[in-house]
Structure formats: structure tokens, C-alpha cells
Design a protein around this motif. Structure first.
Motif, mmCIF file in Angstrom:
data_model
loop_
_atom_site.group_PDB
_atom_site.id
_atom_site.type_symbol
_atom_site.label_atom_id
_atom_site.label_comp_id
_atom_site.label_asym_id
_atom_site.label_seq_id
_atom_site.Cartn_x
_atom_site.Cartn_y
_atom_site.Cartn_z
ATOM 1 N N UNK A 113 31.229 15.459 -97.861
ATOM 2 C CA UNK A 113 31.855 16.446 -98.759
ATOM 3 C C UNK A 113 33.298 16.688 -98.349
ATOM 4 N N UNK A 114 33.527 16.739 -97.026
ATOM 5 C CA UNK A 114 34.890 16.982 -96.520
ATOM 6 C C UNK A 114 35.807 15.819 -96.892
ATOM 7 N N UNK A 140 31.094 17.877 -102.987
ATOM 8 C CA UNK A 140 30.747 19.152 -102.370
ATOM 9 C C UNK A 140 29.553 19.768 -103.108
ATOM 10 N N UNK A 141 29.624 19.721 -104.434
ATOM 11 C CA UNK A 141 28.533 20.230 -105.272
ATOM 12 C C UNK A 141 27.221 19.482 -104.981
ATOM 13 N N UNK A 180 26.346 17.400 -102.580
ATOM 14 C CA UNK A 180 25.822 17.455 -101.215
ATOM 15 C C UNK A 180 25.266 18.833 -100.868
ATOM 16 N N UNK A 236 36.818 16.221 -100.425
ATOM 17 C CA UNK A 236 37.775 17.326 -100.617
ATOM 18 C C UNK A 236 39.196 16.893 -100.249
ATOM 19 N N UNK A 237 39.298 16.104 -99.178
ATOM 20 C CA UNK A 237 40.644 15.660 -98.765
ATOM 21 C C UNK A 237 41.275 14.744 -99.821
ATOM 22 N N UNK A 238 40.459 14.268 -100.757
ATOM 23 C CA UNK A 238 40.998 13.467 -101.876
ATOM 24 C C UNK A 238 41.148 14.343 -103.135
ATOM 25 N N UNK A 239 40.854 15.626 -103.013
ATOM 26 C CA UNK A 239 40.977 16.532 -104.157
ATOM 27 C C UNK A 239 39.784 16.476 -105.103
ATOM 28 N N UNK A 240 38.665 15.916 -104.622
ATOM 29 C CA UNK A 240 37.472 15.786 -105.475
ATOM 30 C C UNK A 240 36.402 16.786 -104.996
ATOM 31 N N UNK A 241 35.889 17.593 -105.916
ATOM 32 C CA UNK A 241 34.908 18.610 -105.502
ATOM 33 C C UNK A 241 33.470 18.210 -105.832
#
Lengths: 222, 244
Positions: free
Chosen positions: A129-130, A141-142, A144, A133-138
Motif C-alpha cells: 500500500x505504501x 491502500x483500499x 489491502x 501511495x508513493x506513486x499517488x495511487x490510493x
């Protein structure tokens, strides 16, 4: 069917302890009452819940290092309410509730090991997930997060089933042997434990006031 | 300005703060998950979102109820940063600095006082009405304060930004804690009176509670005392029956 329902409810509500809230849904009082409602033994479920809640009021409702105290109550309740030793329509005697309660504690303590193992391995999902996020994709995160919630539910259900099967079998072996003075002694302990619960709460409150006294009462009231 | 809907969504998502918790970084992903609707509104381009999010990937750990304050402050400061310019690291530093004190407030007030107080109140009501609805009373009383802290903390944190620190200090929560602890003691005593009265053995109930309190003061865990009580009771019964 009803133990399966109890396992599902425990698995779902234990999320409150591990990942969501907490709204206190996984606490002994809720678990005991829920089991009581499911199996038609509300007074006994409530008694087990209030006892567990007051004994472990110092254990915070969530936190990585905390053991799931709700598991003690749900296990003790399910063993008590499904045991062939007590007919479904009768009131379960105090000594039997005391035995179930004491028997459930080691299982819940051992369950903490599984929780720690889970937390270590869920790091993989967090790392993924991290990275997203560092690529700007959420989206990772959802997905996982939802996957980890599903795994927590599954883990809780597995722990419940294993503990319920082993402990239930042990209780069935042990309980018919408990008679006479031993049963009388355990019954006395069951009647004394509410006083212990009250003392635990009292101790907690006096500790809070003691901490204030150390800081100085005047500073809090001026 | 961040739309109200995104702010509300961020507050709702804060219930997942403990999700994807890791020992290395604590609640960092839970925090970022909650803040994401705000970041998404403030940064239209994906690269900008990624840059903003990276600042919040460091270790973060606080109490889940008071985290709303840190979340609201961060959302507000992030909005100011986008409008006026500045470093994302400075916002992250404010967040990290708030985490410890907020955790201490949450631990002391919610775990240490409000939770036992709610339980003492529920148990007293339960002494009169031992019904399943008791659990609703317990959850209702406890979660009223929890949700107030979560939503109110987020709102005020967003509104007052870093100025909330001074206003929180002015709340004098220690005084509230003290009053709640004293009231909780009275509730426990009242429950003992009701329970002991029902068994027509009031003095004995109080004496046992006093004895257990003395043992707890020695630092013995309640689980061990419960097991010890059971063992001692069995030994007593066996001795009384002449079998031991």
C-alpha cells in the motif's frame, strides 16, 4: 449452527480490537451478552460478560500488545451454553460457569501469539500500500486494507474454532468429575468474583486519584 | 478550500486508523488513508498527490480517539500550505509533535477514566435491571464521548489549526478526570451495597472487596487473584468436608 453464528459474530466484532474503531464491540460485556442472546442464556451471558469486563478493565480495548479479553467470554459462554452436561432449559450452575471462565483464559492468552504472528505478516500488505501511495495511487491502500480486515476476521474465526473444539472437549471431560466439595468451592469462588471485579474497578479509580495527588491537587483546581 | 464533504469523509475514514498498523511505522497508513480525501481535493495532479503523501509516511502513533485532532490540524495546515506555499515536512513535523501529547490525553482520559466510569455506571444499572439492553447502555454512554472527541476534535483541529494546543490545555481535563474517578468510586460502592443487600450479607461483601483491593494494591493481576480465589475456595470446601 448457533456456534457457527457465534464464531462469525466474534470474528466480525474482533475487528474492533484489531483494526477498526475501537467502539468496544469486542469487549467481554458485549461478547457475553451476545452469546447469551444467541443461545437463550442471557443472565449467564451477562454475568460472564460483567465479570470479564470488570476483571480486565485495565486492559485497553485496542493496541498491538493487548490480548483479546473478549475471546475469554465468548469461549466460556459457548462452552457453557452448548455443553450436553447442562440441559438447554436449565440455569447453568455457578461452579460450571467458574470452570468455563477459568478454562478460557489460557486459550485467549495463547491467541495473542497468533495476533502477533498476523501483525508481523500483514506488513507485506502495508508495504504494498505504501509503495502505491508513493506513486499517488490510493487503490492499493483500499484493497489491502479490506483484505487485511478479511484476514483478521478469518484469523479470529480460526482461533475461535480451534479453541472451542479443544477447550470444549476438555470441559466435557472435566466437568462431570467436578462434584461435591470441589463444586461447592468453585461455586463459592463464582459468588466471590463480583467482589473482586468491584475491587478492580475501585483500585483503578483510587490509582487515578493517587496520580493526581502526586501531581498536586491544587494545581488541578486553581 | 477543501469541500465539507471531503472533510467529513476524512473524519469517517479515521475509524480505520489502526488498519494496516505495522510495528515499524505505526498508524502512518491509517492516517494517510483518513487524510486521502483532503489530499485528493487539494492536489489535482497525481505527482503532486504522491509528493504530499510521502511527507506523511514516517512513523506515527497516537490514541485513536484523539487522532481526529491531529487529522483536522493536518488537513487545515495542508490547505494553508497549498494556498500560501511552504514545505510539507513542516506540516508533518506539527503532526508528529502532537502525536505524543494526544496519545497521553487519550490514554489517561478514555482508557484510564471514561471506560471504567462507563462500566461502573453500567454495572450499577445492571444491579437493578440485569437485561441484555444493558450492553446498549454501556456502548451508548462510552461511545457518546468517543464520537464527540473524534468528530469534535477533527472539526476544532481543522478550524483552529495549531492553535488548538493552547485551547486543549485550557480544558483542564485533569480536573474532569478527578471528578469522574471520584464519581466512579461512588458508583462501585453503590453497586456493592445493592449486591450485598440482595444476598443479605452486606458486611461480608464489603470485607471481601476490601481484601481483594489490598491484594491488587500489591500488584497481583486480577486473573491470578480469580484463579487463586477458586483454588482457595476448593481447598476450604475440601478441608470443611474432611477430605483434605
Amino acid at each position: 449452527m448457533t456456534p457457527l453464528l457465534a464464531a462469525f459474530f466474534y470474528g466480525f466484532f474482533s475487528l474492533d480490537h484489531f483494526a477498526v474503531g475501537p467502539f468496544l464491540l469486542s469487549r467481554p460485556l458485549v461478547m457475553g451478552t451476545l452469546a447469551g442472546l444467541l443461545f437463550g442464556h442471557v443472565p449467564e451471558g451477562l454475568a460472564l460478560g460483567v465479570l470479564g469486563e470488570s476483571l480486565w478493565v485495565v486492559v485497553p480495548p485496542s493496541g498491538a500488545a493487548q490480548w483479546d479479553v473478549g475471546l475469554v467470554t465468548i469461549l466460556a459462554s459457548v462452552w457453557a451454553f452448548t455443553s450436553p452436561v447442562h440441559p438447554a432449559s436449565t440455569v447453568i450452575p455457578g461452579y460450571a460457569l467458574a470452570v468455563y471462565f477459568l478454562m478460557a483464559i489460557p486459550f485467549a492468552v495463547m491467541g495473542r501469539r497468533v495476533d502477533q504472528w498476523m501483525r508481523r505478516h500483514l506488513k507485506i500488505l502495508a508495504d504494498q500500500a505504501r509503495a502505491g501511495i508513493t506513486q499517488g495511487v490510493s487503490s492499493l491502500m483500499w484493497s489491502n486494507l479490506l483484505f487485511s480486515l478479511a484476514l483478521w476476521v478469518l484469523k479470529s474465526m480460526v482461533v475461535f474454532f480451534v479453541a472451542e473444539a479443544i477447550g470444549g472437549a476438555l470441559c466435557q471431560l472435566l466437568l462431570p468429575e467436578i462434584q461435591g466439595p470441589v463444586a461447592e468451592g468453585l461455586d463459592r469462588a463464582w459468588r466471590l468474583w463480583p467482589a473482586l471485579g468491584a475491587a478492580t474497578l475501585w483500585h483503578l479509580f483510587t490509582s487515578r486519584i493517587g496520580a493526581h495527588r502526586k501531581l498536586g491537587f491544587s494545581r488541578n483546581f486553581v | 478550500m477543501v469541500p465539507r464533504r471531503s472533510l467529513a469523509w476524512a473524519c469517517v475514514r479515521s475509524v480505520f486508523l489502526n488498519g494496516l498498523w505495522t510495528i515499524q511505522r505505526g498508524q502512518n497508513l491509517g492516517f494517510l488513508f483518513s487524510l486521502w480525501p483532503v489530499i485528493k481535493k487539494l492536489h489535482a495532479r497525481r505527482e503532486d498527490r504522491a509528493r504530499a503523501a510521502r511527507a506523511y509516511l514516517g512513523f506515527f502513533s497516537t490514541h485513536p480517539y484523539t487522532a481526529g485532532v491531529a487529522l483536522g490540524v493536518t488537513a487545515g495546515l495542508e490547505e494553508d500550505r497549498v494556498r500560501e506555499g511552504g514545505s510539507a515536512d513542516s506540516v508533518s513535523t506539527v503532526r508528529t509533535a502532537m502525536a505524543g501529547p494526544l496519545a497521553a490525553i487519550g490514554e489517561s482520559f478514555f482508557w484510564g477514566t471514561w471506560f471504567p466510569f462507563s462500566l461502573a455506571l453500567t454495572m450499577l444499572i445492571g444491579a437493578f435491571h440485569p437485561r441484555w439492553t444493558l450492553v446498549l447502555v454501556f456502548l451508548g454512554v462510552y461511545n457518546a464521548a468517543h464520537l464527540l472527541a473524534r468528530v469534535g476534535g477533527f472539526y476544532l483541529g481543522y478550524r483552529w489549526r495549531a492553535g488548538i494546543v493552547v485551547r486543549l490545555a485550557a480544558l483542564r481535563l485533569q480536573r474532569v478526570t478527578l471528578v469522574l474517578a471520584a464519581t466512579g468510586m461512588a458508583l462501585v460502592a453503590a453497586r456493592l451495597v445493592v449486591l450485598a443487600g440482595a444476598e443479605k450479607n452486606m458486611v461480608l461483601g464489603f470485607l471481601w472487596a476490601f481484601f481483594f483491593w489490598g491484594v491488587l494494591r500489591l500488584g497481583v493481576r486480577p486473573s491470578l487473584i480469580a484463579a487463586g480465589t477458586a483454588a482457595a475456595s476448593v481447598v476450604y470446601s475440601l478441608t470443611k468436608a474432611g477430605l483434605f
